[in-house]
Design a protein around this motif. Sequence first.
Motif, PDB file in Angstrom:
ATOM      1  N   ILE A   1     -17.661 -13.184  48.181  1.00 38.39           N
ATOM      2  CA  ILE A   1     -18.063 -12.445  46.980  1.00 38.39           C
ATOM      3  C   ILE A   1     -18.671 -11.095  47.368  1.00 38.39           C
ATOM      4  O   ILE A   1     -18.368 -10.054  46.751  1.00 38.39           O
ATOM      5  CB  ILE A   1     -19.046 -13.281  46.129  1.00 38.39           C
ATOM      6  CG1 ILE A   1     -18.293 -14.463  45.500  1.00 38.39           C
ATOM      7  CG2 ILE A   1     -19.718 -12.437  45.052  1.00 38.39           C
ATOM      8  CD1 ILE A   1     -19.184 -15.466  44.792  1.00 38.39           C
ATOM      9  N   ARG A   2     -19.518 -11.086  48.402  1.00 44.49           N
ATOM     10  CA  ARG A   2     -20.105  -9.810  48.861  1.00 44.49           C
ATOM     11  C   ARG A   2     -19.022  -8.852  49.341  1.00 44.49           C
ATOM     12  O   ARG A   2     -19.050  -7.650  49.028  1.00 44.49           O
ATOM     13  CB  ARG A   2     -21.129 -10.076  49.974  1.00 44.49           C
ATOM     14  CG  ARG A   2     -22.461 -10.620  49.475  1.00 44.49           C
ATOM     15  CD  ARG A   2     -23.534 -10.574  50.560  1.00 44.49           C
ATOM     16  NE  ARG A   2     -23.182 -11.285  51.790  1.00 44.49           N
ATOM     17  CZ  ARG A   2     -23.416 -12.577  52.023  1.00 44.49           C
ATOM     18  NH1 ARG A   2     -24.010 -13.324  51.107  1.00 44.49           N
ATOM     19  NH2 ARG A   2     -23.061 -13.124  53.166  1.00 44.49           N
ATOM     20  N   ASP A   3     -18.050  -9.423  50.098  1.00 43.65           N
ATOM     21  CA  ASP A   3     -16.954  -8.571  50.580  1.00 43.65           C
ATOM     22  C   ASP A   3     -16.147  -8.001  49.410  1.00 43.65           C
ATOM     23  O   ASP A   3     -15.771  -6.810  49.408  1.00 43.65           O
ATOM     24  CB  ASP A   3     -16.032  -9.348  51.520  1.00 43.65           C
ATOM     25  CG  ASP A   3     -16.682  -9.666  52.860  1.00 43.65           C
ATOM     26  OD1 ASP A   3     -17.712  -9.030  53.185  1.00 43.65           O
ATOM     27  OD2 ASP A   3     -16.162 -10.552  53.580  1.00 43.65           O
ATOM     28  N   ILE A   4     -15.884  -8.809  48.415  1.00 43.80           N
ATOM     29  CA  ILE A   4     -15.134  -8.354  47.239  1.00 43.80           C
ATOM     30  C   ILE A   4     -15.924  -7.280  46.498  1.00 43.80           C
ATOM     31  O   ILE A   4     -15.377  -6.256  46.062  1.00 43.80           O
ATOM     32  CB  ILE A   4     -14.793  -9.537  46.313  1.00 43.80           C
ATOM     33  CG1 ILE A   4     -13.752 -10.440  46.988  1.00 43.80           C
ATOM     34  CG2 ILE A   4     -14.293  -9.059  44.958  1.00 43.80           C
ATOM     35  CD1 ILE A   4     -13.484 -11.734  46.278  1.00 43.80           C
ATOM     36  N   ASN A   5     -17.236  -7.517  46.363  1.00 40.63           N
ATOM     37  CA  ASN A   5     -18.078  -6.524  45.688  1.00 40.63           C
ATOM     38  C   ASN A   5     -18.073  -5.188  46.442  1.00 40.63           C
ATOM     39  O   ASN A   5     -18.033  -4.114  45.827  1.00 40.63           O
ATOM     40  CB  ASN A   5     -19.511  -7.031  45.523  1.00 40.63           C
ATOM     41  CG  ASN A   5     -19.627  -8.065  44.426  1.00 40.63           C
ATOM     42  OD1 ASN A   5     -18.781  -8.118  43.531  1.00 40.63           O
ATOM     43  ND2 ASN A   5     -20.671  -8.877  44.490  1.00 40.63           N
ATOM     44  N   LYS A   6     -18.102  -5.256  47.760  1.00 41.03           N
ATOM     45  CA  LYS A   6     -18.030  -4.030  48.570  1.00 41.03           C
ATOM     46  C   LYS A   6     -16.715  -3.310  48.318  1.00 41.03           C
ATOM     47  O   LYS A   6     -16.675  -2.080  48.173  1.00 41.03           O
ATOM     48  CB  LYS A   6     -18.164  -4.346  50.056  1.00 41.03           C
ATOM     49  CG  LYS A   6     -19.563  -4.692  50.488  1.00 41.03           C
ATOM     50  CD  LYS A   6     -19.574  -4.987  51.987  1.00 41.03           C
ATOM     51  CE  LYS A   6     -20.919  -5.508  52.429  1.00 41.03           C
ATOM     52  NZ  LYS A   6     -20.923  -5.869  53.869  1.00 41.03           N
ATOM     53  N   CYS A   7     -15.629  -4.116  48.294  1.00 43.18           N
ATOM     54  CA  CYS A   7     -14.312  -3.514  48.056  1.00 43.18           C
ATOM     55  C   CYS A   7     -14.247  -2.877  46.661  1.00 43.18           C
ATOM     56  O   CYS A   7     -13.726  -1.761  46.503  1.00 43.18           O
ATOM     57  CB  CYS A   7     -13.208  -4.564  48.197  1.00 43.18           C
ATOM     58  SG  CYS A   7     -12.939  -5.097  49.881  1.00 43.18           S
ATOM     59  N   ILE A   8     -14.785  -3.536  45.665  1.00 44.75           N
ATOM     60  CA  ILE A   8     -14.791  -3.004  44.302  1.00 44.75           C
ATOM     61  C   ILE A   8     -15.618  -1.719  44.260  1.00 44.75           C
ATOM     62  O   ILE A   8     -15.210  -0.716  43.631  1.00 44.75           O
ATOM     63  CB  ILE A   8     -15.343  -4.041  43.300  1.00 44.75           C
ATOM     64  CG1 ILE A   8     -14.347  -5.187  43.163  1.00 44.75           C
ATOM     65  CG2 ILE A   8     -15.647  -3.420  41.949  1.00 44.75           C
ATOM     66  CD1 ILE A   8     -14.848  -6.366  42.341  1.00 44.75           C
ATOM     67  N   THR A   9     -16.757  -1.750  44.945  1.00 42.00           N
ATOM     68  CA  THR A   9     -17.603  -0.547  44.993  1.00 42.00           C
ATOM     69  C   THR A   9     -16.865   0.592  45.659  1.00 42.00           C
ATOM     70  O   THR A   9     -16.897   1.742  45.167  1.00 42.00           O
ATOM     71  CB  THR A   9     -18.908  -0.866  45.747  1.00 42.00           C
ATOM     72  OG1 THR A   9     -19.549  -1.950  45.157  1.00 42.00           O
ATOM     73  CG2 THR A   9     -19.836   0.335  45.770  1.00 42.00           C
TER      74      THR A   9
ATOM     75  N   GLN B   1     -20.421 -22.949  50.504  1.00 45.29           N
ATOM     76  CA  GLN B   1     -21.175 -22.043  49.632  1.00 45.29           C
ATOM     77  C   GLN B   1     -21.453 -20.718  50.347  1.00 45.29           C
ATOM     78  O   GLN B   1     -21.311 -19.643  49.753  1.00 45.29           O
ATOM     79  CB  GLN B   1     -22.490 -22.702  49.214  1.00 45.29           C
ATOM     80  CG  GLN B   1     -23.267 -21.928  48.185  1.00 45.29           C
ATOM     81  CD  GLN B   1     -22.569 -21.892  46.841  1.00 45.29           C
ATOM     82  OE1 GLN B   1     -21.925 -22.870  46.447  1.00 45.29           O
ATOM     83  NE2 GLN B   1     -22.662 -20.765  46.150  1.00 45.29           N
ATOM     84  N   LYS B   2     -21.815 -20.783  51.621  1.00 46.70           N
ATOM     85  CA  LYS B   2     -22.066 -19.561  52.391  1.00 46.70           C
ATOM     86  C   LYS B   2     -20.800 -18.723  52.514  1.00 46.70           C
ATOM     87  O   LYS B   2     -20.841 -17.493  52.393  1.00 46.70           O
ATOM     88  CB  LYS B   2     -22.608 -19.912  53.779  1.00 46.70           C
ATOM     89  CG  LYS B   2     -24.042 -20.405  53.761  1.00 46.70           C
ATOM     90  CD  LYS B   2     -24.521 -20.767  55.153  1.00 46.70           C
ATOM     91  CE  LYS B   2     -25.940 -21.324  55.105  1.00 46.70           C
ATOM     92  NZ  LYS B   2     -26.418 -21.724  56.438  1.00 46.70           N
ATOM     93  N   ARG B   3     -19.678 -19.394  52.777  1.00 51.12           N
ATOM     94  CA  ARG B   3     -18.409 -18.670  52.885  1.00 51.12           C
ATOM     95  C   ARG B   3     -18.041 -17.998  51.559  1.00 51.12           C
ATOM     96  O   ARG B   3     -17.601 -16.842  51.527  1.00 51.12           O
ATOM     97  CB  ARG B   3     -17.292 -19.602  53.337  1.00 51.12           C
ATOM     98  CG  ARG B   3     -17.306 -19.834  54.849  1.00 51.12           C
ATOM     99  CD  ARG B   3     -16.126 -20.653  55.309  1.00 51.12           C
ATOM    100  NE  ARG B   3     -16.542 -22.061  55.221  1.00 51.12           N
ATOM    101  CZ  ARG B   3     -15.770 -23.072  54.863  1.00 51.12           C
ATOM    102  NH1 ARG B   3     -14.509 -22.868  54.575  1.00 51.12           N
ATOM    103  NH2 ARG B   3     -16.239 -24.294  54.803  1.00 51.12           N
ATOM    104  N   ILE B   4     -18.250 -18.718  50.467  1.00 49.80           N
ATOM    105  CA  ILE B   4     -17.940 -18.155  49.151  1.00 49.80           C
ATOM    106  C   ILE B   4     -18.833 -16.948  48.870  1.00 49.80           C
ATOM    107  O   ILE B   4     -18.363 -15.903  48.385  1.00 49.80           O
ATOM    108  CB  ILE B   4     -18.088 -19.233  48.053  1.00 49.80           C
ATOM    109  CG1 ILE B   4     -16.946 -20.247  48.183  1.00 49.80           C
ATOM    110  CG2 ILE B   4     -18.100 -18.604  46.662  1.00 49.80           C
ATOM    111  CD1 ILE B   4     -17.082 -21.454  47.283  1.00 49.80           C
ATOM    112  N   ASN B   5     -20.122 -17.099  49.180  1.00 45.31           N
ATOM    113  CA  ASN B   5     -21.044 -15.980  48.962  1.00 45.31           C
ATOM    114  C   ASN B   5     -20.638 -14.758  49.792  1.00 45.31           C
ATOM    115  O   ASN B   5     -20.700 -13.614  49.317  1.00 45.31           O
ATOM    116  CB  ASN B   5     -22.485 -16.383  49.288  1.00 45.31           C
ATOM    117  CG  ASN B   5     -23.069 -17.316  48.252  1.00 45.31           C
ATOM    118  OD1 ASN B   5     -22.600 -17.362  47.110  1.00 45.31           O
ATOM    119  ND2 ASN B   5     -24.086 -18.064  48.631  1.00 45.31           N
ATOM    120  N   LYS B   6     -20.215 -14.997  51.030  1.00 44.46           N
ATOM    121  CA  LYS B   6     -19.780 -13.888  51.889  1.00 44.46           C
ATOM    122  C   LYS B   6     -18.524 -13.235  51.314  1.00 44.46           C
ATOM    123  O   LYS B   6     -18.417 -11.998  51.281  1.00 44.46           O
ATOM    124  CB  LYS B   6     -19.504 -14.389  53.311  1.00 44.46           C
ATOM    125  CG  LYS B   6     -19.147 -13.267  54.273  1.00 44.46           C
ATOM    126  CD  LYS B   6     -18.910 -13.799  55.663  1.00 44.46           C
ATOM    127  CE  LYS B   6     -18.628 -12.735  56.670  1.00 44.46           C
ATOM    128  NZ  LYS B   6     -17.592 -11.789  56.354  1.00 44.46           N
TER     129      LYS B   6
END
Length: 97
Positions: free
Chosen positions: A84-92, A77-82
């Motif tokens: 997701i954050r990385d993907i969100n940063k990339c999208i931003t 779950q922690k890896r998935i959350n990380k």
Amino acid sequence: MSANEKTINTFATRVRQMVLQYQELKKENDELYQLVDERDEEIKKLQKQVTQAQNDYNSLKMAKMIEIGDGDMESAQKRINKLIRDINKCITLLSEK
């Protein structure tokens, strides 16, 4: 005493000795059967303990597997959350350009 009386007395003595020996052997046999019964009960008790110990071991093993599974779930779950954050940063970053 005649020879017949001596023979009869000897025979009677031997019969009494055999009866006494029979009684002693019967008593010993009864004691041995009792000992065997006690051992059988002890064996049954120990078999129940072994079965219980095996069941306890299997339960502990299953609990340990579940515990490890929960730890893995948290880690995943922690890896998935990380990710997701990385993907969100990339999208931003992509949307800013």
